[in-house]
Write a protein that holds these residues in place. Structure first.
Motif, short mmCIF file in Angstrom:
data_model
loop_
_atom_site.label_atom_id
_atom_site.label_comp_id
_atom_site.label_asym_id
_atom_site.label_seq_id
_atom_site.Cartn_x
_atom_site.Cartn_y
_atom_site.Cartn_z
N HIS A 27 0.80 -1.23 0.00
CA HIS A 27 0.00 0.00 0.00
C HIS A 27 0.83 1.28 0.00
O HIS A 27 0.33 2.33 -0.38
CB HIS A 27 -0.99 0.05 1.17
CG HIS A 27 -1.83 -1.18 1.30
ND1 HIS A 27 -2.65 -1.62 0.28
CD2 HIS A 27 -1.96 -2.07 2.31
CE1 HIS A 27 -3.27 -2.73 0.67
NE2 HIS A 27 -2.87 -3.02 1.89
N ARG B 111 -4.40 1.76 7.14
CA ARG B 111 -5.07 2.43 6.03
C ARG B 111 -4.19 3.53 5.42
O ARG B 111 -3.52 4.26 6.12
CB ARG B 111 -6.39 3.06 6.50
CG ARG B 111 -7.42 2.05 6.99
CD ARG B 111 -8.68 2.76 7.42
NE ARG B 111 -9.64 1.83 8.01
CZ ARG B 111 -10.81 2.22 8.57
NH1 ARG B 111 -11.13 3.50 8.57
NH2 ARG B 111 -11.61 1.33 9.09
N CYS B 112 -4.22 3.61 4.10
CA CYS B 112 -3.47 4.64 3.37
C CYS B 112 -4.42 5.40 2.46
O CYS B 112 -5.42 4.83 1.98
CB CYS B 112 -2.34 4.01 2.54
SG CYS B 112 -1.03 3.23 3.50
N ASN B 113 -4.11 6.65 2.20
CA ASN B 113 -4.91 7.41 1.25
C ASN B 113 -4.42 7.15 -0.18
O ASN B 113 -3.56 6.29 -0.40
CB ASN B 113 -4.88 8.91 1.58
CG ASN B 113 -3.47 9.49 1.53
OD1 ASN B 113 -2.55 8.88 0.97
ND2 ASN B 113 -3.29 10.66 2.12
N ARG B 114 -4.93 7.89 -1.13
CA ARG B 114 -4.58 7.65 -2.53
C ARG B 114 -3.11 7.92 -2.81
O ARG B 114 -2.56 7.42 -3.78
CB ARG B 114 -5.45 8.53 -3.43
CG ARG B 114 -6.93 8.15 -3.41
CD ARG B 114 -7.72 9.08 -4.33
NE ARG B 114 -9.14 8.75 -4.33
CZ ARG B 114 -10.05 9.41 -5.01
NH1 ARG B 114 -9.68 10.46 -5.76
NH2 ARG B 114 -11.31 9.05 -4.95
N GLN B 115 -2.48 8.71 -1.97
CA GLN B 115 -1.06 9.03 -2.14
C GLN B 115 -0.15 8.02 -1.43
O GLN B 115 1.07 8.20 -1.40
CB GLN B 115 -0.78 10.44 -1.60
CG GLN B 115 -1.57 11.53 -2.28
CD GLN B 115 -1.24 11.65 -3.76
OE1 GLN B 115 -0.11 11.44 -4.17
NE2 GLN B 115 -2.25 11.96 -4.57
N THR C 161 2.23 14.09 -0.06
CA THR C 161 2.76 12.87 -0.66
C THR C 161 4.20 12.65 -0.23
O THR C 161 4.96 13.61 -0.03
CB THR C 161 2.67 12.92 -2.19
OG1 THR C 161 3.32 11.77 -2.74
CG2 THR C 161 3.35 14.16 -2.73
N TYR D 90 -2.46 7.88 7.00
CA TYR D 90 -2.83 9.12 7.67
C TYR D 90 -3.23 8.92 9.13
O TYR D 90 -2.96 9.78 9.98
CB TYR D 90 -3.94 9.83 6.89
CG TYR D 90 -5.12 8.96 6.50
CD1 TYR D 90 -6.26 8.93 7.28
CD2 TYR D 90 -5.07 8.18 5.35
CE1 TYR D 90 -7.34 8.14 6.93
CE2 TYR D 90 -6.14 7.38 4.98
CZ TYR D 90 -7.28 7.35 5.78
OH TYR D 90 -8.33 6.55 5.43
#
Length: 552
Positions: free
Chosen positions: A35, A374-378, A171, A382
């Motif tokens: 991820h 959990r990771c964001n789109r970048q 990012t 977070y």
């Protein structure tokens, strides 16, 4: 996560497809990064390691131990501990280059030794990094008071928290670029301070005083610390070794970038190889320079350490700044103090990154709540960033206590944590080494082959183990007992043991006998192998190629 197919048709088509893209655009699912996104380049990883290792301790805190060991004791102590950290670096390098995954040394301990060890190391390292953040914030406030003590402590803490949050929510590519330039300033600063020491000691100062190694003769090279005579001088060297165990760090910071580095094995190999000459160069020369520029009985240094010096001068905690003020040099102390502040800020930013990635890596293996994975789109974890930032308010402790006192508290807690993780990493390496021998894997095929193994690992195990036990040695000599100091020195050892036993009992984990470890780590090694095979060398201009050749 399934491993990528190794069939010729798929590999060939994938390779052709990926050659149309930059390396950082390759999907994370193919890279063993789980991820996270591989967007950090070689120069950013190497200077990221420098940024994490070079901070408050090298420029400021090292001076606090000079009155305990003297200039020669300081140098001998750092040289002695330097041999241990070099052996530790060899263990990190082989394993991380072999499997550059998220939180590598923490997770590999679970796969190759015992999940309970991984749990204890993971939470111990997370707390080490998280508690280091308010340490750097406190140091920033100390340095700020060089100019004024009218800025409220609370305002400093809040401003730094906001800046750290912003830099770690962007990012990772932008984070890497910002840390690259901040760390580059650190190198310029350290080289400048080394040159300052040499120039002034040979007479290039306003007084034209070629003082050389004068302070090694008067007041002396060694200090009898706690007790008189040779025993006292030995205690002084031990005090310097304890300080070195907090100051001389670096391999763990390199490892934290393993899952987000382009062409990770190449980048990691270069980063670990350079640790020997880059960081050791700064640490050892830094210890030598501090013992040259001021005497160990300097009254301003003593007042700063004791926290009794009030007003704007409190920020002159750096021995270099004290020396410049003694010579009446104008402007330069302000420049150096400002550069040290950027260095300290960068070190804290690195700690947020490392704490975040450690928590994320533990969450991937159910050793921390799942939301931290959990990771964001970048590709940024977070929730883990928020958890790391939650430790920043400890910097408010300065409001009711002196900054020097708070710094000493945090140093006391953190030092044992570094040593415990080094100890666990070296134990993990010995299991890795045994598995390679029994399973017929030649070390000549490793991306990085360490020197003098497994003897270096055994030396590191005993060295870090002994250092952990003697952290509070002074408490047991001639009525030096202090209950608060005892808990500061040994609390993390107790926490480590309790965490290990808790996970052992709660999850009923099994010990992985030497030689039986899964060196493929399921499909992760295959994913990384395929990723590196398909990753093209980035196309760059002539100047960019020269610049990156220094780091990649």
């Amino acid at each position: 996560m399934p491993a990528m197919s190794s069939s010729p048709s798929r590999t060939g088509s994938s390779t052709a497809k990926f050659r149309h893209h930059e390396a950082h655009e390759i999907p994370a699912i193919s890279s063993g990064s789980q991820h996270l996104h591989r967007r950090l380049r070689g120069k950013e990883v190497q200077l990221f390691a420098v940024g994490g290792a070079i901070g408050t301790s090298l420029f400021v805190q090292m001076g606090a131990v000079l009155p305990k060991g003297g200039p020669a004791g300081l140098l001998v102590g750092f040289l002695a501990y330097g041999t241990i950290i070099l052996a530790v670096n060899q263990c990190f390098a082989e394993m991380v280059c072999y499997l550059p995954i998220p939180s590598p040394f923490v997770r590999l301990a679970g796969h190759w030794v015992d999940e309970a060890l991984s749990f204890a190391m993971g939470w111990n390292f997370f707390l080490t990094m998280a508690l280091g953040i308010p340490y750097e914030i406190v140091a920033l406030n100390v340095l700020l008071t060089y100019w004024t003590d009218r800025v409220p402590v609370a305002a400093v803490v809040v401003i730094v928290m906001v800046l750290y949050a912003v830099l770690n929510i962007l990012t990772v590519r932008y984070f890497g670029v910002s840390e690259f330039y901040l760390s580059f300033f650190k190198i310029i600063l350290m080289v400048g301070l080394i040159l300052y020491t040499f120039i002034t000691m040979v007479g290039g100062n306003p007084r034209h005083d070629a003082y050389g190694f004068r302070y090694w003769n008067d007041p002396g090279a060694f200090v009898s610390y706690i007790v008189p005579g040779n025993v006292g001088r030995f205690c002084g060297v031990l005090a310097c070794m304890v300080q070195a165990s907090f100051t001389m760090v670096g391999p763990e910071y390199i490892s934290m970038a393993a899952a987000e580095a382009e062409r990770p094995r190449r980048v990691m190999r270069k980063a670990y190889a350079s640790f020997v000459w880059r960081l050791m160069f700064f640490f050892i020369l830094g210890a030598l320079c501090i013992g040259i520029v001021i005497p160990y009985n300097d009254p301003i240094l003593a007042a700063t350490i004791a926290g009794t010096r009030k007003g704007s001068g409190t920020g002159a905690a750096s021995p270099y700044v004290i020396s410049m003020n003694h010579f009446g040099i104008e402007a330069l102390p302000d420049i150096v103090n400002a550069l040290i502040m950027t260095s300290v800020f960068s070190a804290g930013n690195n700690l947020v990154f490392s704490a975040t990635r450690t928590l994320h890596g533990m969450a991937l293996e159910d050793k921390a709540p799942a939301l931290f994975a959990r990771c964001n789109r970048q590709g940024l974890p977070y929730f883990a960033v928020v958890a790391a930032m939650a430790f920043c308010p400890l910097g408010f402790l300065q409001v009711s206590n002196s900054s020097a006192t708070v710094l000493n508290w945090l140093v006391g807690v953190i030092t044992a944590s570094y040593l415990l993780n080094y100890f666990g990493t070296c134990i993990t390496y010995l299991h890795f080494y045994a598995a390679m021998r029994r399973q017929g894997v030649s070390r000549d095929r490793l991306p990085y082959k360490g020197y003098l193994q497994p003897y270096a690992a055994w030396y590191a195990v005993f060295g870090t183990g002994i250092m952990t036990l003697i952290l509070g040695y002074n408490l047991f000599i001639d009525e030096q007992w202090d209950i608060s100091s005892f808990f500061l020195d040994y609390t993390m050892i107790g926490f480590f043991v309790v965490a290990y036993v808790f996970w052992k009992v709660f999850r009923r984990t099994s010990y992985v006998w030497p030689g039986t470890a899964d060196l493929q780590l399921g499909g992760l090694k295959k994913e990384i192998d395929d990723y590196e095979e398909m990753t093209p060398v980035p196309v760059r201009g002539r100047l960019s190629r020269f610049w990156n050749s220094l780091f990649e």
